[in-house]
Design a protein around this motif. Structure first.
Motif, short mmCIF file in Angstrom:
data_model
loop_
_atom_site.label_atom_id
_atom_site.label_comp_id
_atom_site.label_asym_id
_atom_site.label_seq_id
_atom_site.Cartn_x
_atom_site.Cartn_y
_atom_site.Cartn_z
N GLU A 113 0.51 -1.40 0.27
CA GLU A 113 -0.32 0.19 -0.31
C GLU A 113 1.34 1.05 0.39
N PHE A 114 1.93 1.01 0.72
CA PHE A 114 3.50 2.53 1.01
C PHE A 114 3.27 2.34 -0.63
N LEU A 115 3.93 1.98 -0.66
CA LEU A 115 4.53 1.71 -2.73
C LEU A 115 3.73 2.17 -3.68
N THR A 116 2.36 1.66 -2.99
CA THR A 116 1.22 2.06 -4.62
C THR A 116 1.53 3.44 -4.45
N GLU A 117 0.97 4.68 -3.62
CA GLU A 117 1.20 5.66 -3.03
C GLU A 117 2.19 6.11 -3.47
N VAL A 118 3.24 5.96 -3.52
CA VAL A 118 4.68 7.03 -3.23
C VAL A 118 4.31 6.99 -4.95
N LEU A 119 4.19 5.26 -5.65
CA LEU A 119 4.91 5.65 -7.20
C LEU A 119 4.17 6.15 -7.84
N GLU A 120 2.64 5.85 -7.23
CA GLU A 120 0.99 6.85 -8.02
C GLU A 120 1.25 8.19 -7.81
N ASP A 121 2.17 8.86 -6.53
CA ASP A 121 2.50 9.86 -6.85
C ASP A 121 3.54 10.49 -7.82
N ALA A 122 4.42 9.33 -7.87
CA ALA A 122 5.57 9.82 -9.22
C ALA A 122 4.91 10.03 -10.27
N GLY A 123 2.96 9.12 -10.88
CA GLY A 123 3.37 9.83 -12.10
C GLY A 123 2.76 7.40 -12.98
N TYR A 124 3.28 6.97 -12.20
CA TYR A 124 3.15 5.97 -12.60
C TYR A 124 1.47 4.80 -12.52
N PRO A 133 -3.27 17.21 -9.40
CA PRO A 133 -4.37 15.98 -8.42
C PRO A 133 -4.96 16.33 -9.32
N ALA A 134 -5.81 17.04 -10.72
CA ALA A 134 -6.95 16.39 -11.79
C ALA A 134 -5.92 15.09 -12.92
N MET A 135 -5.32 16.12 -13.05
CA MET A 135 -4.09 15.00 -14.45
C MET A 135 -3.53 13.46 -13.35
N GLN A 136 -3.67 13.43 -12.19
CA GLN A 136 -3.05 11.96 -11.63
C GLN A 136 -4.37 11.52 -11.58
N ALA A 137 -5.70 12.14 -11.48
CA ALA A 137 -7.63 11.12 -11.31
C ALA A 137 -7.65 10.46 -13.37
N VAL A 138 -6.52 10.89 -13.39
CA VAL A 138 -6.76 11.05 -15.15
C VAL A 138 -5.62 9.71 -15.16
N TYR A 139 -4.52 9.43 -14.27
CA TYR A 139 -3.64 8.40 -15.32
C TYR A 139 -4.31 7.68 -14.53
N LYS A 140 -4.86 7.59 -13.16
CA LYS A 140 -5.14 6.81 -12.52
C LYS A 140 -6.12 5.73 -13.28
N ASN A 141 -7.28 7.12 -14.20
CA ASN A 141 -8.77 5.85 -14.32
C ASN A 141 -7.40 5.84 -16.03
#
Length: 454
Positions: A15-26, A148-156
């Motif tokens: 969970e921790f690494l998921t949060e770190v890496l998603e914040d980094a754009g992966y 944050p708006a683009m991070q949501a797009v990346y996640k989708n």
């Protein structure tokens, strides 16, 4: 957007690494044991693997050995809380890309993952060139923005890429809808298949059916030979229907059949053509309103919007303007063979004050013009168009005060966006975090930073 697989038997670490890496754009997938990791790799190969050494059933070294049997180009970064020289040497000799020790240095971790992903993508690009294929541009290079708006797009994008579901991409003109479609394709199992784009607004109605479905020789005046349509060309790949709201009702009916049955006939033909195609569509129209007006079929609308990805206009993610502008500056400086390095603070302030009705496309054009016109290494206000220096589309809150640094300007924009979203959600932090594409911990930290906790 690159995919990273995290393998660790501790759920909290995943969970921790998921949060770190998603914040980094992966995009991130996780597995808590070796067999599940190998299963995920065979289903949807990632661009890099973060793999814990000490795990039950299969340890990290055994899993890495099997990964290399499947794909010896896939970079594996080993993780352990028990770092020894012998273990490090053994890991690197066995073919690990790198070796990191818990507790993690997050900057080092993200940098190591970035290097591994870059190596993987370059290897895939070289392979494509050897096979005579034109490699797709790296998705991280084309989609720019850390708001944050683009991070949501990346996640989708990450959530829908691996499936074959139909996706409707909505947003104003110039927001980058085609880039989202290409990112979905490039991160899907169809990435090695064709990506076929058709602009529904650019093709005359009397030619649209032929463009989509092809025609037989003699089907109409000028049809001197059989021609395959876009759907046929997209077999085992993806077709992107841009500006789908411009299709006539007659063509919509034929498109609905393809969506339902995956088959069609060429114009003037009787042979049934069956295709394996994923459909992505985009529009800057309110299709629901078009349905109510009777200009768009309701059944097609619901078929298309299985999943909807909404792209925010640039004015709603102003914190991305500096990074976008500098990326375009670098691109056009290189193309024009000039050494333009940055924007002056005054020029950047003008970019941040403008409302960008043409969105990212307009910003790109402004940056290209500025690079062409400037006589020095820095873009000055006089290098920018008249519309920016004397804007009709300035953002409503003129928050830029004399003497503010770029960092202060961006921070002020971020504070306004967070405050506005909190107010819209009655200060509900969970709903606000979800709307901004943040987790609650990150939202809390930003609220504390901007003095919004009272």
């Amino acid at each position: 957007m690159a995919l990273v697989l995290v393998v660790d038997d501790e759920e909290s670490v995943c969970e921790f690494l998921t949060e770190v890496l998603e914040d980094a754009g992966y995009r991130v997938q996780t597995a808590q044991d070796g067999p599940r990791a190998l299963e995920l790799i065979s289903q949807n190969p990632p661009d890099a693997v973060l793999l814990d050494i000490r795990m039950p059933e299969l340890d990290g070294m055994q899993v890495m050995d099997r990964i290399q049997q499947q794909d010896n180009r896939l970079p594996v970064i080993l993780m352990t809380a028990f770092g020894t020289t012998e273990m490090a040497i053994q890991a690197m000799k066995a073919g690990a890309f790198d070796y990191i020790i818990k507790p993690f240095n997050l900057d080092e971790l993200v940098l190591t993952v970035k290097k591994a992903v870059t190596m993987r993508q370059l290897a895939m690009e070289v392979e494509a060139l050897r096979e005579g294929r034109t490699p797709e541009p790296l998705s991280m290079e084309t989609m720019i923005g850390q708001s944050p708006a683009m991070q949501a797009v990346y996640k989708n994008i990450g959530r829908v890429a691996a499936s074959n579901v139909t996706v409707l991409i909505q947003g104003e003109s110039g927001t980058g809808k085609e880039l989202v479609a290409r990112a979905i394709h490039n991160n899907s199992s169809r990435r090695d298949g064709p990506f076929i784009k058709i602009n529904c607004a650019a093709i005359p109605e009397n030619l649209m059916e032929s463009e989509l479905f092809g025609h037989e020789k003699g089907a109409f005046t000028g049809a001197g030979a059989r021609k395959p349509g876009k759907f046929e060309l997209a077999h085992r790949g993806t077709i992107f229907l841009d500006e789908i709201g411009e299709l006539s009702l007659a063509t919509q009916a034929k498109l609905l059949r393809v969506l339902q049955e995956k088959e069609f006939e060429r114009v003037g033909g009787t042979e049934i053509i069956r295709v394996d195609v994923r459909i992505l569509a985009a529009t800057n129209k309110d299709l629901e309103h078009c349905v109510q007006e009777g200009t768009f079929r309701e059944d097609l609308y619901f078929r298309l919007k299985v999943v909807t990805i909404w792209l925010p206009p640039l004015r709603e993610r102003m914190e991305d303007v500096p990074v976008l502008a500098r990326a375009f500056l670098q691109k056009y400086s290189r193309e024009q063979n000039k050494s333009v390095t940055d924007f002056s603070p005054e020029a950047m302030a003008l970019l941040m004050q403008y409302g960008w009705p043409g969105n990212v496309r307009e910003l790109r054009n402004v940056c290209e013009q500025a690079v062409v016109l400037t006589r020095g290494p820095v873009i000055l206000p006089e290098d920018l168009p008249h519309s920016l220096r004397f804007p009709q589309h300035a953002i409503k809150e003129n928050f830029i005060k004399p003497g503010m640094t770029l960092k202060e300007i961006v921070a002020d924009v971020e504070r306004q966006v967070i405050l506005k979203t909190l107010q819209e959600h009655n200060w509900n932090r969970t709903a606000t975090a979800r709307a901004l594409g943040l987790n609650r911990r990150s939202l809390y930290a930003k609220m504390k930073e901007h003095g919004l906790l009272s």
